[in-house]
Enzyme design. Structure first.
Site, PDB file in Angstrom:
ATOM      1  N   ASP A 200       0.854  -1.190   0.000  1.00 29.32           N
ATOM      2  CA  ASP A 200       0.000   0.000   0.000  1.00 29.32           C
ATOM      3  C   ASP A 200       0.893   1.246   0.000  1.00 29.32           C
ATOM      4  OD1 ASP A 200      -2.432   1.614   0.535  1.00 29.32           O
ATOM      5  OD2 ASP A 200      -1.483   1.906   2.488  1.00 29.32           O
TER       6      ASP A 200
ATOM      7  N   ASP B  24      -0.252   5.131   0.606  1.00 25.07           N
ATOM      8  CA  ASP B  24      -0.550   6.156   1.601  1.00 25.07           C
ATOM      9  C   ASP B  24      -0.641   5.541   2.991  1.00 25.07           C
ATOM     10  OD1 ASP B  24      -1.221   8.490   2.846  1.00 25.07           O
ATOM     11  OD2 ASP B  24      -3.177   8.710   1.907  1.00 25.07           O
TER      12      ASP B  24
ATOM     13  N   ASP C 221      -1.404  -0.327   6.058  1.00 30.29           N
ATOM     14  CA  ASP C 221      -1.630   0.314   7.356  1.00 30.29           C
ATOM     15  C   ASP C 221      -3.071   0.244   7.819  1.00 30.29           C
ATOM     16  OD1 ASP C 221      -2.350   2.224   5.258  1.00 30.29           O
ATOM     17  OD2 ASP C 221      -2.633   3.653   6.912  1.00 30.29           O
TER      18      ASP C 221
END
Length: 439
Positions: free
Chosen positions: A174, A176, A371
């Site tokens: 991922d 961001d 995240d």
């Protein structure tokens, strides 16, 4: 009588042959009944009703958990009954049964995991019920079942230790919150990508965003200090285009979105149509208006199917706070048209399947790093990949208690992954005992 007990034991030995007879008329497993009454069947009708009520509470708890986790998997009462009978015969969950459970969980199948969690939890609940009847409440059953699910979802990878990451051939990462946050590069991100290249490991940078093209993502990453190639970017627009191409090649679509989405649809041969399209496709759109809603609803009434690039309700902006994302834009179209959208971005595991195909690797040779528990980790789990949660974005270690599933590993940042790949000793975060300050 003792003869009855012997007969029960013989039935247990033959339970592979009589699986279809393992469930009582009331749906109560044999094992549960024998646990409450010792080695004999009790003639007490009150005890039988108690078992039925207990079993119903367990089923209700299981369905509540599956709704929370999104794993809608039917409860196989025959399988549960067999597991309960064997566990009852052994007395406790023996090392052999636990080893078998671990081996099956190690196959990384979310469906197998969910089924095994139910069996494991059934046995645990029966243990408690037989001892003190402490788990008659639905909430207590949900708590135990959630813990069983979380333990199983961690899988065999966690038992091998974080060094198992060094064996992976591909990394799906991922962006961001994992590589950068609020336009600032996260410490260790540049070194992480550098070592992946040095070790000739394949990788893709994944994003649920559909508004930018890969070229635009490359330029944006370059501005914050990351050098990547456009072939190393995979967006929800690309996932959506791959799915549309598999469903209806060279179809038509009414598109509410930006250049990234439009480019991917043109690339697969789709043409734009706001009268009678095959699909209404919704992505991020800065100019979203009532006119978009009216046109979309009209197209759906004429037979178009509704598709969204992701189900995120909002994105976070450093300057503007929460900004509506695709999930929020699709909602009024769903309400007015009375049709539900199909979303192709995370947590839909299809996005990872398309990414694996692009990398030309098998799921067992890849790992997902992100995240967010509800998108990155859930997507990886349902696509049967090992997962790494990093604590540099949205999630904190204390948040894990609210999810019925867990990642394979919890690390502080992608810098820890780089250290593992470099051969350094890295200790994974233990969500049960550690609270990490990532400020």
């Amino acid at each position: 009588t003792s003869d009855d007990a012997d007969e029960d034991d013989n039935d247990d030995d033959d339970d592979d042959d009589d699986a279809d007879e393992d469930v009582h008329d009331h749906g109560t497993p044999h094992g549960a009944r024998r646990r409450v009454s010792g080695a004999r069947r009790s003639p007490s009708r009150g005890a039988s009703r108690g078992n039925v009520h207990f079993h119903h509470a367990l089923v209700a708890a299981y369905h509540e958990l599956t709704e929370l986790s999104g794993n809608f998997i039917p409860l196989n009462q025959t399988a549960v009954s067999k597991a309960a009978k064997k566990a009852a015969k052994l007395g406790v969950i023996s090392p052999d049964v636990q080893e078998h459970l671990n081996a099956l969980v190690g196959r990384r199948s979310s469906y197998a995991i969910a089924g095994l969690c139910v069996r494991d939890c059934m046995v645990r609940l029966e243990e408690e019920y037989a001892k003190a009847m402490l788990l008659r409440s639905r909430s207590a059953a949900v708590q135990v079942l959630s813990r069983a699910a979380a333990s199983a979802a961690a899988g065999s990878a966690a038992r091998r230790g974080v060094q198992a990451l060094a064996e992976k051939a591909a990394f799906i990462v991922d962006m961001d919150g994992t590589l950068y946050r609020d336009g600032v590069l996260i410490e260790g991100a540049r070194e992480f990508l550098s070592i992946l290249r040095r070790l000739s490991r394949k990788f893709l940078l994944l994003t649920n965003s559909s508004n930018r093209t890969p070229v635009e993502h490359v330029a944006r990453l370059r501005r914050i200090g990351l050098e990547v190639d456009e072939s190393e970017i995979f967006t929800s627009a690309m996932s959506t285009a791959a799915w549309l191409d598999s469903q209806k090649p060279h179809g038509t679509a009414y598109v509410i979105g930006e250049g990234g989405l439009l480019k991917e649809l043109y690339d697969i041969g789709y043409s734009m149509n706001d009268v009678n399209p095959d699909y209404v496709v919704v992505g991020e759109c800065d100019s979203f208006s009532r006119q978009h809603i009216e046109t979309a609803v009209r197209c759906i009434a004429r037979g178009a199917r509704l598709v969204g690039t992701n189900c995120d309700l909002y994105d976070k902006s450093r300057d503007h706070g929460r900004m509506p994302s695709v999930g929020a834009l699709v909602t009024p179209i769903e309400k007015v048209s009375q049709r539900s959208a199909y979303f192709l971005g995370k947590p839909n595991p299809l996005m990872l399947r398309y990414a694996l195909a692009k990398l030309n690797v098998r799921s067992r040779d890849a790992v997902v790093i992100g995240d967010r528990m509800e998108t990155d980790i859930r997507c990886g789990l349902e696509a049967t990949l090992d997962t790494v949660l990093v604590l540099t974005g949205v999630q904190r270690v204390e948040d894990l208690a609210s999810f019925p599933y867990r990642p394979s590993f919890v690390l502080r940042s992608v810098g820890d992954v780089a250290a593992v790949l470099s051969g350094e000793a890295v200790e994974a975060v233990d969500p049960d005992v550690e609270a990490v300050d990532t400020s």
